[in-house]
Motif scaffolding. Structure first.
Motif: not given
Length: 834
Positions: A242, A212, A216, A208, A264
């Motif tokens: 995401t 993100n 998270w 990821h 991202e």
């Protein structure tokens, strides 16, 4: 279309299932997932289908119960499971209680993995992908981790939640442990490959984005991958799941898939930019959460693909994970997350009881589809149907009681999905997905774990498939997907990539320590507003924002394309003083550094700015002193060599939560741009040309609802009909992938024939004086659409030797063809002369 050899490996996909013609996307690389007993057979079958073979498996989680339970070396390794406070072991996925833990990667665990991974080389694969090296922020309490702490720091373990310093140090250790593990595994695999005569075996990490993982509350190597000599690159695991995680902009929290996705992808690109490391940009036509509808999946997939393509350096793509679940799966006919929960539970129990009665009467499987039979087996799991019904009722009652008491406090730790539950006085389906982890934690304390497992299984079955009102992929979407899959292979146009609308030269500094400040006792902003408070206003107003990985600031040429850099140490910290040395040199050359905020509780962690004789209260004090303006300078602009330092005490997180915050950010960035003579030109759109392709996004929540008209004739690749659009209008909240007909070979002379776009892989394309011939390879049971450029109206079109109708557009001299796809290939002949 331009010819691309599979050895270029521009497009990939990952799949754990066997080969099916319905999932044969004709990409360059098949990444075969998982090392179960069918692994070698699956590799052989995908290779027979013409694919280059890579292999992927989880490095932090997987079917590694033989290691945990002691079957591998005679010793149980439950102490290597990641554990939260109280000893609660963290498992992967919705279905818990099966010892599929997120692992704390000890050296013993790494040796266990290495033995199994040798099968990858033996099977003749060209590369390994060790995905998702993840250590949860809440997971620093296991016995194995405590031992690693003592060895790494030379001091007894401390509860990470006891102080910001303990939390920060716990996260640094977590990052180190997975970096160590990957380093060991990659070196071991390349050594083994060399012994077997495989000279160019590659090692990659699907991960990821830094953005993100921090959001998270997960720690991973990220930029530290560059310190692993045998790591050849990464897959940027960015997708709808995401990017739909809510962000706050102008005080409004909501889903902003395109803008968050762009950030991202830009963060992943920032890690490898200017190196020899490769990055494939992932997008998922659906997502891990199976409770949305096809239209939702389609819109959000277009957001993520567009976001990846607007990052100028993107040339390689993972076109999808899990094609079987996309092209052979079924999903709800409407989004379920906001549906009232209690009626859904009642309806589910009614259907379950009816199914139990039918099971009691006897069921004839022969008339059911394969998927129906699988759902039936999953529903009962070999148990008495009446008992399953009773367990499900108990599970629902337990959840409702738990939610009434502890629901809100449990929202903070999910099962790995974005918390999109609608805030409402009435329980919604999203509430159970957002808070089930808290109930699982309580179930782990039950003395009767067999009974607890029955409750976990019942909840997991409901959360995974709460309705039978399902539909398979629409024909239109399967065609659109394949059009884009094929186009993504053709996105590398050196020297022909430029922003038609979008301001470049502005960057935002990010550091791996974004992941280190996410836990108790004083976590950074839960919505990542310290980052998005600065990033979102810029993207929303047409800035092609570069993410700048601070750990790479000193690399030669890394900052050359950035004239204005926004930086805050709220939510993150610089991991070495070398970052400041590089930034200071960059400012002195004539650039502008905008320093936001005053830091946070993590200013006081034991780090280089206050250790070994250093006495700075905050890391930014070291930076400002290095820039010649002393420690803690007043707000204002300071001349530094040929450049400028702008000190702005405003908190980025506070700006995100303020309706006037975006305007304040834009005003200060405009001032910075004027200082360096960078033309300030914002708008509510971003448009990038890639050779003949034009990628565009219109933003809502911007300064205006202006519409941008792109002059010319284009083919819209996000429409399965592949229509020709003249002067398309880029309106707010839209995404576009266009083929510019003015860039079609021979267009000026109107003599050349060319395949513009196709819902499949185009091979053997030959343009003659009176005919264009080619072969299209596409997924079985899907419809192929092809738009071709030909000099005259076709007099005959054949596909697979059969005459088919054609739709001619005289103004653009293009023709649209439609016929059933076949992975073995359909030969097409378009004739315009006798």
């Amino acid at each position: 279309m331009r010819k691309h050899d599979r050895s270029e490996e521009h497009t990939t996909f990952q799949e754990a299932s066997p080969y099916f013609p319905e999932t044969d996307s004709r990409a360059d690389v098949a990444i075969v997932y998982g090392l179960n007993p069918t692994f070698e057979e699956r590799v052989a079958r995908w290779r027979e289908a013409g694919y280059r073979i890579h292999v992927m498996t989880g490095v932090a989680w997987g079917s590694y119960q033989d290691y945990v339970r002691g079957e591998w070396d005679g010793k149980q390794h439950y102490d290597d499971a990641q554990a939260a406070a109280g000893g609660f072991k963290l498992e992967h996925g919705l279905s818990q209680g099966h010892d599929c833990f997120y692992m704390m990667p000890s050296k013993t665990y790494a040796r266990y993995l290495s033995e199994g991974l040798h099968r990858v080389v033996d099977a003749g694969a060209l590369a390994i992908h060790l995905e998702e090296p993840e250590f949860w922020v809440r997971g620093g309490y296991g016995e194995g981790f405590q031992r690693e702490w003592a060895e790494f720091y030379g001091e007894p373990w401390k509860d990470p939640a006891s102080s910001p310093d303990a939390q920060y140090r716990a996260s640094k250790l977590k990052q180190y442990l997975y970096t160590r593990t990957l380093d060991f595994l990659f070196h071991d695999l390349k050594t083994y490959a060399a012994e077997k005569g495989v000279a160019d075996f590659k090692c990659y990490v699907p991960t990821h984005s830094l953005v993100n993982y921090a959001h998270w509350r997960i720690v991973s190597p990220e930029s530290q991958l560059l310190t692993i000599p045998d790591c050849d690159g990464m897959i940027a695991q960015v997708w709808t799941g995401t990017s739909r995680t809510p962000t706050v902009y102008g005080g409004v929290p909501r889903q902003r898939t395109f803008e968050a996705g762009y950030c991202e992808y830009a963060a992943c690109a920032a890690i490898v930019r200017g190196t020899d490391k490769r990055v494939w940009m992932l997008a998922d036509p659906i997502e891990d959460n199976p409770t949305y509808c096809w239209e939702d999946y389609r819109v959000n997939w277009e957001c993520t693909v567009t976001g990846s393509l607007l990052v100028a350096g993107s040339v390689d793509f993972e076109i999808m994970p899990w094609p079987r679940r996309v092209f052979m799966g079924s999903y709800p006919t409407h989004n379920l997350m906001a549906d009232p929960l209690l009626p859904m539970m009642d309806d589910y129990l009614t259907r379950l009881k009816a199914a139990a009665e039918a099971e009691k009467q006897g069921v004839d499987d022969s008339q059911q589809s394969e998927e129906s039979q699988m759902r039936r087996r999953y529903r009962w799991m070999g148990r008495d149907p009446e008992e399953v019904c009773a367990d499900t009722q108990r599970a629902f009652d337990l959840f409702l009681s738990f939610y009434a008491e502890k629901g809100q406090e449990s929202r903070r730790e999910t099962l790995g999905f974005a918390n999109l539950a609608t805030e409402s006085a009435e329980l919604r389906f999203g509430d159970i997905r957002a808070t089930a982890n808290g109930l699982y934690r309580e179930l782990a304390t039950w003395e009767d774990q067999a009974d607890a497992q029955r409750i976990r299984d019942a909840l997991a079955r409901f959360m995974h498939r709460p309705t039978d009102d399902l539909a398979t992929i629409p024909e239109s979407y399967s065609t659109e997907l394949q059009v884009v899959f094929n186009a993504l292979r053709d996105m590398d146009w050196p020297g022909e990539v430029t922003y038609l609308h979008g301001m470049a030269g502005i960057g935002l500094g990010i550091a791996d320590s974004l992941m280190f400040q996410r836990g108790d006792p004083e976590p950074s902003d839960p919505d990542m507003s310290s980052l998005y408070g600065l990033a979102m206003p810029l993207v929303k107003h047409g800035v092609a924002l570069d993410m700048v990985q601070l750990e790479r600031a000193g690399d030669p040429g890394y900052l050359d394309n950035v004239r204005v850099l926004l930086l805050t140490y709220e939510g993150q910290k610089p991991l070495s003083s070398a970052v400041h040395d590089a930034l200071a040199a960059w400012v002195h050359k004539g650039n502008v550094l905008m320093l936001y905020g005053t830091g946070d509780a993590y200013n006081t962690v034991r780090e280089w700015w206050n250790q070994d004789g250093a006495t700075y209260e905050r890391p930014q004090d070291h930076l400002t002193e290095l820039l010649g303006v002393g420690r803690d300078p007043a707000a204002g602009s300071y001349t530094v060599g040929a450049g400028t330092l702008m000190v702005i005490p405003a908190s980025p997180a506070a700006l995100a939560h303020d309706v006037a915050g975006p305007a304040q950010v834009l005003e200060r960035v405009e001032d910075a741009c004027k200082t360096v003579g960078l033309p300030w030109a914002t708008g509510n759109h971003l448009v990038l040309r890639r050779g003949p392709y034009v990628v565009a996004a219109g933003m809502d929540e911007s300064t205006s609802d202006d519409t941008l008209a792109l002059t010319g004739s284009y083919v819209n690749l996000y429409d399965p009909a592949l229509p020709v659009v003249v002067d398309p209008l880029i309106v707010p909240d839209t995404r576009w992938l266009l083929y510019d007909l003015a860039r079609c070979p021979g267009q000026a002379q109107q003599t050349w024939a060319w395949v513009i776009a196709a819902a499949g892989r185009v091979e053997d394309e030959v343009a003659g004086a009176t005919a264009l011939t080619f072969t299209v390879e596409g997924m079985a049971k899907t419809m192929c659409a092809v738009r071709v450029r030909v000099p005259l109206a076709p007099v005959s079109v054949q596909a697979g030797g059969v005459e088919i109708p054609v739709i001619w557009d005289g103004a653009s001299r293009t023709a649209l063809l439609r016929f059933p796809n076949d992975p073995a290939g359909v030969k097409v002949r378009v004739s315009w002369g006798v």
